[in-house]
Design a protein around this motif. Structure first.
Motif, PDB file in Angstrom:
ATOM      1  N   HIS A 173       0.638  -1.243   0.090  1.00 54.58           N
ATOM      2  CA  HIS A 173      -0.075  -0.072  -0.144  1.00 54.58           C
ATOM      3  C   HIS A 173       0.979   1.257   0.220  1.00 54.58           C
ATOM      4  O   HIS A 173       1.852   1.309   0.471  1.00 54.58           O
ATOM      5  CB  HIS A 173      -0.861   0.069   1.376  1.00 54.58           C
ATOM      6  N   ARG A 174       0.334   2.311  -0.646  1.00 56.87           N
ATOM      7  CA  ARG A 174       1.088   3.654  -0.499  1.00 56.87           C
ATOM      8  C   ARG A 174       0.514   4.051   0.683  1.00 56.87           C
ATOM      9  O   ARG A 174      -0.571   3.790   1.505  1.00 56.87           O
ATOM     10  CB  ARG A 174       0.609   4.347  -1.821  1.00 56.87           C
ATOM     11  N   TYR A 175       1.010   5.282   1.523  1.00 56.91           N
ATOM     12  CA  TYR A 175       0.932   5.780   2.778  1.00 56.91           C
ATOM     13  C   TYR A 175      -0.658   6.421   2.786  1.00 56.91           C
ATOM     14  O   TYR A 175      -1.299   5.876   3.760  1.00 56.91           O
ATOM     15  CB  TYR A 175       1.663   6.898   2.839  1.00 56.91           C
ATOM     16  N   ASN A 176      -1.122   7.058   1.841  1.00 57.94           N
ATOM     17  CA  ASN A 176      -2.096   7.673   1.867  1.00 57.94           C
ATOM     18  C   ASN A 176      -3.322   6.636   1.691  1.00 57.94           C
ATOM     19  O   ASN A 176      -4.339   6.932   2.324  1.00 57.94           O
ATOM     20  CB  ASN A 176      -2.569   9.033   0.830  1.00 57.94           C
ATOM     21  N   GLU A 177      -3.170   5.681   0.876  1.00 64.24           N
ATOM     22  CA  GLU A 177      -4.143   4.604   0.826  1.00 64.24           C
ATOM     23  C   GLU A 177      -4.061   3.702   2.029  1.00 64.24           C
ATOM     24  O   GLU A 177      -5.291   3.697   2.649  1.00 64.24           O
ATOM     25  CB  GLU A 177      -3.665   3.677  -0.191  1.00 64.24           C
ATOM     26  N   LEU A 178      -3.147   3.583   2.990  1.00 63.62           N
ATOM     27  CA  LEU A 178      -3.399   3.041   4.239  1.00 63.62           C
ATOM     28  C   LEU A 178      -4.140   3.968   5.107  1.00 63.62           C
ATOM     29  O   LEU A 178      -4.973   3.408   5.868  1.00 63.62           O
ATOM     30  CB  LEU A 178      -1.801   2.645   4.800  1.00 63.62           C
ATOM     31  N   ARG A 179      -3.763   5.238   5.124  1.00 59.61           N
ATOM     32  CA  ARG A 179      -4.351   6.206   6.060  1.00 59.61           C
ATOM     33  C   ARG A 179      -5.787   6.317   5.733  1.00 59.61           C
ATOM     34  O   ARG A 179      -6.908   6.280   6.754  1.00 59.61           O
ATOM     35  CB  ARG A 179      -3.880   7.490   5.686  1.00 59.61           C
ATOM     36  N   ARG A 180      -6.201   6.150   4.699  1.00 58.63           N
ATOM     37  CA  ARG A 180      -7.905   5.982   4.220  1.00 58.63           C
ATOM     38  C   ARG A 180      -8.464   4.978   4.641  1.00 58.63           C
ATOM     39  O   ARG A 180      -9.492   4.755   5.055  1.00 58.63           O
ATOM     40  CB  ARG A 180      -8.001   6.323   2.650  1.00 58.63           C
ATOM     41  N   ARG A 181      -7.706   3.602   4.636  1.00 64.16           N
ATOM     42  CA  ARG A 181      -8.434   2.480   4.885  1.00 64.16           C
ATOM     43  C   ARG A 181      -8.463   2.139   6.330  1.00 64.16           C
ATOM     44  O   ARG A 181      -9.281   1.402   7.030  1.00 64.16           O
ATOM     45  CB  ARG A 181      -7.434   1.186   4.072  1.00 64.16           C
ATOM     46  N   GLU A 230       9.307  -0.791  10.099  1.00 63.19           N
ATOM     47  CA  GLU A 230      10.355  -0.848   9.094  1.00 63.19           C
ATOM     48  C   GLU A 230      11.759  -1.095   9.993  1.00 63.19           C
ATOM     49  O   GLU A 230      12.450  -1.615   9.548  1.00 63.19           O
ATOM     50  CB  GLU A 230      10.524   0.456   8.490  1.00 63.19           C
ATOM     51  N   ASP A 231      11.897  -0.305  11.233  1.00 68.92           N
ATOM     52  CA  ASP A 231      12.956  -0.441  11.783  1.00 68.92           C
ATOM     53  C   ASP A 231      13.236  -2.045  12.574  1.00 68.92           C
ATOM     54  O   ASP A 231      14.214  -2.461  12.741  1.00 68.92           O
ATOM     55  CB  ASP A 231      12.766   0.313  13.327  1.00 68.92           C
ATOM     56  N   GLU A 232      12.070  -2.664  12.560  1.00 68.40           N
ATOM     57  CA  GLU A 232      12.029  -4.076  13.100  1.00 68.40           C
ATOM     58  C   GLU A 232      12.170  -4.994  12.114  1.00 68.40           C
ATOM     59  O   GLU A 232      12.147  -6.133  12.504  1.00 68.40           O
ATOM     60  CB  GLU A 232      10.910  -4.346  13.927  1.00 68.40           C
ATOM     61  N   GLY A 233      12.190  -4.466  10.744  1.00 71.22           N
ATOM     62  CA  GLY A 233      12.307  -5.348   9.581  1.00 71.22           C
ATOM     63  C   GLY A 233      11.022  -6.146   9.117  1.00 71.22           C
ATOM     64  O   GLY A 233      11.147  -7.049   8.395  1.00 71.22           O
ATOM     65  N   ILE A 234       9.953  -5.504   9.699  1.00 72.83           N
ATOM     66  CA  ILE A 234       8.647  -6.286   9.626  1.00 72.83           C
ATOM     67  C   ILE A 234       8.054  -5.792   8.070  1.00 72.83           C
ATOM     68  O   ILE A 234       7.348  -6.479   7.537  1.00 72.83           O
ATOM     69  CB  ILE A 234       7.696  -6.320  10.820  1.00 72.83           C
ATOM     70  N   VAL A 235       8.434  -4.514   8.222  1.00 70.31           N
ATOM     71  CA  VAL A 235       7.897  -3.805   6.708  1.00 70.31           C
ATOM     72  C   VAL A 235       9.161  -3.131   5.929  1.00 70.31           C
ATOM     73  O   VAL A 235      10.068  -2.923   6.560  1.00 70.31           O
ATOM     74  CB  VAL A 235       6.751  -2.416   7.209  1.00 70.31           C
ATOM     75  N   THR A 236       8.807  -3.168   4.677  1.00 74.70           N
ATOM     76  CA  THR A 236       9.731  -2.551   3.876  1.00 74.70           C
ATOM     77  C   THR A 236       9.236  -1.420   3.274  1.00 74.70           C
ATOM     78  O   THR A 236       7.896  -1.235   2.937  1.00 74.70           O
ATOM     79  CB  THR A 236      10.177  -3.438   2.727  1.00 74.70           C
ATOM     80  N   ARG A 237       9.969  -0.480   2.724  1.00 77.28           N
ATOM     81  CA  ARG A 237       9.541   1.018   2.334  1.00 77.28           C
ATOM     82  C   ARG A 237      10.239   1.074   1.151  1.00 77.28           C
ATOM     83  O   ARG A 237      11.663   1.013   1.163  1.00 77.28           O
ATOM     84  CB  ARG A 237       9.943   1.945   3.491  1.00 77.28           C
ATOM     85  N   THR A 238       9.688   1.172  -0.011  1.00 80.04           N
ATOM     86  CA  THR A 238      10.207   1.422  -1.354  1.00 80.04           C
ATOM     87  C   THR A 238       9.814   2.964  -1.855  1.00 80.04           C
ATOM     88  O   THR A 238       8.534   3.304  -2.057  1.00 80.04           O
ATOM     89  CB  THR A 238       9.664   0.441  -2.277  1.00 80.04           C
ATOM     90  N   VAL A 239      10.725   3.471  -2.082  1.00 77.24           N
ATOM     91  CA  VAL A 239      10.596   4.939  -2.656  1.00 77.24           C
ATOM     92  C   VAL A 239      10.865   4.803  -4.407  1.00 77.24           C
ATOM     93  O   VAL A 239      11.733   4.164  -4.899  1.00 77.24           O
ATOM     94  CB  VAL A 239      11.653   5.973  -2.226  1.00 77.24           C
ATOM     95  N   PHE A 240       9.607   5.483  -4.927  1.00 72.25           N
ATOM     96  CA  PHE A 240       9.572   5.220  -6.693  1.00 72.25           C
ATOM     97  C   PHE A 240       9.999   6.693  -6.916  1.00 72.25           C
ATOM     98  O   PHE A 240       9.508   7.713  -6.521  1.00 72.25           O
ATOM     99  CB  PHE A 240       8.423   5.051  -7.028  1.00 72.25           C
ATOM    100  N   PRO A 241      11.076   6.698  -8.006  1.00 70.61           N
ATOM    101  CA  PRO A 241      11.444   7.938  -8.504  1.00 70.61           C
ATOM    102  C   PRO A 241      10.450   8.833  -9.457  1.00 70.61           C
ATOM    103  O   PRO A 241      10.646   8.825 -10.596  1.00 70.61           O
ATOM    104  CB  PRO A 241      12.749   7.664  -9.523  1.00 70.61           C
ATOM    105  N   THR A 242       9.409   9.209  -8.810  1.00 68.20           N
ATOM    106  CA  THR A 242       8.474  10.183  -9.304  1.00 68.20           C
ATOM    107  C   THR A 242       8.243  11.537  -8.884  1.00 68.20           C
ATOM    108  O   THR A 242       9.019  11.697  -7.882  1.00 68.20           O
ATOM    109  CB  THR A 242       6.991   9.468  -9.392  1.00 68.20           C
ATOM    110  N   VAL A 243       7.580  12.320  -9.401  1.00 67.38           N
ATOM    111  CA  VAL A 243       7.341  13.697  -8.922  1.00 67.38           C
ATOM    112  C   VAL A 243       5.963  13.704  -8.316  1.00 67.38           C
ATOM    113  O   VAL A 243       5.084  13.993  -9.364  1.00 67.38           O
ATOM    114  CB  VAL A 243       8.144  14.723  -9.709  1.00 67.38           C
ATOM    115  N   PRO A 244       5.747  13.953  -7.308  1.00 71.24           N
ATOM    116  CA  PRO A 244       6.534  13.806  -5.855  1.00 71.24           C
ATOM    117  C   PRO A 244       6.717  12.254  -5.818  1.00 71.24           C
ATOM    118  O   PRO A 244       6.260  11.479  -6.453  1.00 71.24           O
ATOM    119  CB  PRO A 244       5.678  14.233  -4.751  1.00 71.24           C
ATOM    120  N   PRO A 245       8.059  11.984  -4.989  1.00 69.71           N
ATOM    121  CA  PRO A 245       8.478  10.583  -4.714  1.00 69.71           C
ATOM    122  C   PRO A 245       7.106   9.624  -4.264  1.00 69.71           C
ATOM    123  O   PRO A 245       6.442  10.180  -3.452  1.00 69.71           O
ATOM    124  CB  PRO A 245       9.599  10.641  -3.818  1.00 69.71           C
TER     125      PRO A 245
END
Length: 129
Positions: free
Chosen positions: A59-67, A84-99
């Motif tokens: 999910h993207r951040y805003n999608e999670l926030r809405r759900r 993420e710090d605990e290694g349970i979730v991964t965070r992927t940044v896509f090179p778009t504008v805005p990212p």
């Protein structure tokens, strides 16, 4: 449970825990215990719900926030950072504008779903009785 924290004899505690379970943590080490820390992390109001959403698919951040109705931006951000710090979730940044940023369960997070599902089944069976 150290001897000073319980009136339960140690031999009864050993029988109750059975083989294969970890040893009891001394009271002075309780807060630093990784099991205690993990249960505290998972025991808040939102963390398991966020994990269940991510178990479906990334999910993207805003999608999670809405759900996740009622969660604040600050709380969702905090939960995602801890996971993420605990290694349970991964965070992927896509090179778009805005990212674009997408969150997904890691392999470790998917492993965690197995005992959580067992716990959920146990609770449901107990409430159905």
């Amino acid at each position: 449970m150290s001897d000073g924290n319980s009136d339960v004899p140690q031999h009864i505690v050993s029988v109750a825990l059975g083989p294969g379970l970890p040893a009891l943590v001394p009271a002075e080490e309780y807060e630093a215990c990784p099991v205690t820390q993990t249960l505290q992390m998972l025991g808040d109001k939102w963390t398991l719900l966020v994990m269940m959403m991510l178990a479906e698919r990334p999910h993207r951040y805003n999608e999670l926030r809405r759900r996740v109705e009622g969660i604040s931006q600050r709380m969702l951000t905090r939960i995602l950072r801890v996971l993420e710090d605990e290694g349970i979730v991964t965070r992927t940044v896509f090179p778009t504008v805005p990212p674009g940023v997408e969150y997904a369960l890691s392999d470790r997070g998917r492993e965690l779903l197995v005992p959580l599902a067992g716990l959920a089944d146990w609770v449901v069976r107990g409430t159905a009785a």
